[in-house]
Design an enzyme around this catalytic site. Structure first.
Site: not given
Length: 512
Positions: A69, A72, A414, A417
């Site tokens: 991420c 993050c 995503c 995904c």
């Protein structure tokens, strides 16, 4: 209906990105490069020791993150700086983190309803009270915010100087004015302050004349809410806990929320999009001439319909790309007004003129408008192993095809995904000879998801049988596990027919 956290994050993230100067972008890139550096002050937790760690600390902040991420990685150095500073606090304030992408920690992510990364939560009283962290994401702001959070939920205002220091004319501040600091009213006020302290700052006093615009003769007990918009000050004398919470919620959002690049408006946007009430949204170009005439009429409409269960927003197209993506809007439709009701039905008026706004809103309240549906075009060619479905054909494809359908709701951005895509392709290829089975996918960011499906994060998968049985797919994420699940749970055409015939017939209804 409230908008999912994942979408709210996208809506606001795009606005923040658009408002950030180039220097901020360079800082973020540098932070991302150093985001994997080993942290020393931040406590690293996993599922094995999580409960024990929470039980040891009366106050602890936990970041749920994923290694891939970007947000993050940008937060990591700021979070570490804050942890180092807060470790010197008396008593120390503990900051921790959990890799929610790790398989062993996924039950924690489910337990604490983690729907996006990073998510920070405050654990109070050994985990008996858990709240969302709603503060800044840079070190200095984190430190300041958390020092407030470990102090009393409401601070006593003993002098005009206290009031000046505590009440910021750019923020919401809630003050309880009492004759004595005891009794039911005071107890209820402190209870609400404790519950809502992550969202608002609270104070209490015995002296109303210490407050800005104070009046020594005010009838006590009283709750006074200061705010930087609309009427600036609003009072309530109802100290019932539920009533007090509703008063604060209703009074702490502008009559018309502004969606622009100003980060000061983002807390109000968050509340607006999280609300389950109907939402009216006017989007236009703030820098063009007609803006003021639209604004005047729209604010008047918000006042006229203030007793209706609807909230109002005015948005600048330069900051609203996330909203346009979510609602399926186009810039060539601007100026436009759209309503999303409590059931997620949408109603659109493109190329609206100022003098059409009030009459169009009246038509909505009178039930005279037809809903608008966001959908990609139905594919002309659909010959890949995983079939593409869109809002305009999903009911026919999934519920009326007579097949067993595993449907994935995904977002193009995503990471999970993207990892799942080739796995679904492999499973679909394995099952291509089974005429009773279809694997399909829908871009949930470009299409309205039918109300039958509860999609709170990505990817979300459902298995639907020909008889209409619908279950969330929560099994393994390998091709073999997906194929095995479908083979065990699928219905043949004959089984579906038997179930349909054995289902009790619905009684005839008089439509009149």
């Amino acid at each position: 209906m409230a908008i999912s956290k994942a979408w709210i994050s996208l809506l606001l993230a795009l606005a923040v990105v658009l408002s950030a100067p180039a220097a901020r972008a360079e800082e973020a890139a540098a932070a991302e490069e150093g985001g994997d550096a080993a942290a020393e002050a931040v406590l690293t937790l996993d599922a094995d020791g999580f409960d024990e760690a929470v039980a040891k600390h009366p106050f602890m902040v936990v970041e749920f993150y994923a290694p891939w991420c970007g947000h993050c990685k940008k937060l990591a150095p700021e979070y570490e700086k804050a942890a180092q500073e807060l470790s010197k606090h008396d008593p120390p304030i503990v900051l921790a983190k959990v890799d929610a992408n790790d398989e062993k920690n996924k039950p924690l992510a489910t337990k604490y309803e983690i729907q996006g990364f990073p998510t920070l939560k405050i654990f109070r009283n050994q985990g008996k009270n858990i709240q969302e962290y709603k503060g800044p994401r840079e070190a200095e702001g984190i430190v300041e915010y958390l020092k407030k959070q470990v102090g009393p939920a409401s601070k006593e205002i003993k002098s005009p100087e206290d009031a000046t220091n505590l009440i910021d004319d750019k923020k919401i501040y809630i003050v309880g004015i009492f004759s004595e600091l005891s009794g039911t009213e005071y107890t209820n006020f402190i209870e609400v302050a404790e519950k809502l302290r992550s969202d608002y700052d609270f104070g209490h006093t015995l002296h109303a004349n210490h407050l800005p615009r104070g009046d020594a003769a005010v009838e006590r007990p009283l709750v006074r809410l200061f705010k930087p918009f609309d009427e600036l000050v609003v009072d309530s004398k109802d100290f019932d806990v539920t009533a007090l919470e509703k008063f604060i919620d209703a009074s702490s959002t502008p009559k018309v929320v502004t969606f622009d690049k100003n980060p000061d408006n983002h807390p109000y946007l968050l509340k607006f999009f999280q609300s389950s009430a109907a939402k009216a949204m006017l989007f236009l170009n703030f820098s063009t001439g007609p803006f003021e005439s639209f604004k005047s009429v729209y604010y008047g409409a918000a006042e006229e319909f203030k007793d209706k269960e609807i909230k109002f927003l005015i948005g600048d197209i330069e900051a609203s790309q996330g909203a346009f993506q979510y609602f399926g809007l186009r810039e060539d439709q601007v100026p436009l007004i759209i309503i999303q009701d409590g059931e997620s039905k949408k109603f659109l008026k493109a190329h609206v003129e100022p003098d059409q706004i009030v009459s169009w809103l009246k038509e909505y309240f009178d039930g005279k408008l037809s809903p608008f549906r966001k959908s990609e075009p139905i594919p002309e060619v659909n010959d890949e192993p995983v079939k593409v479905v869109v809002a305009d054909n999903v009911h026919d494809f999934v519920f009326k095809s007579g097949k067993n359908v595993l449907v994935e709701f995904y977002a193009p951005w995503c990471g999970h995904c993207k990892k799942l895509a080739p796995i679904l392709d492999e499973a679909a290829t394995t099952l291509k000879s089974d005429k009773d089975v279809v694997i399909a996918k829908m871009d949930a960011t470009a299409n309205d998801v039918p109300s039958e499906f509860d999609v709170q994060g990505y990817p979300t998968l459902y298995f639907v049988t020909p008889s209409g049985k619908m279950v969330p797919y929560e099994s393994g994420r390998t091709a073999d596990e997906i194929v095995d699940f479908i083979k065990k749970n699928k219905e043949t055409a004959g089984q579906a027919k038997e179930k349909a015939e054995s289902a009790p017939a619905e009684p005839l209804k008089d439509e009149l």
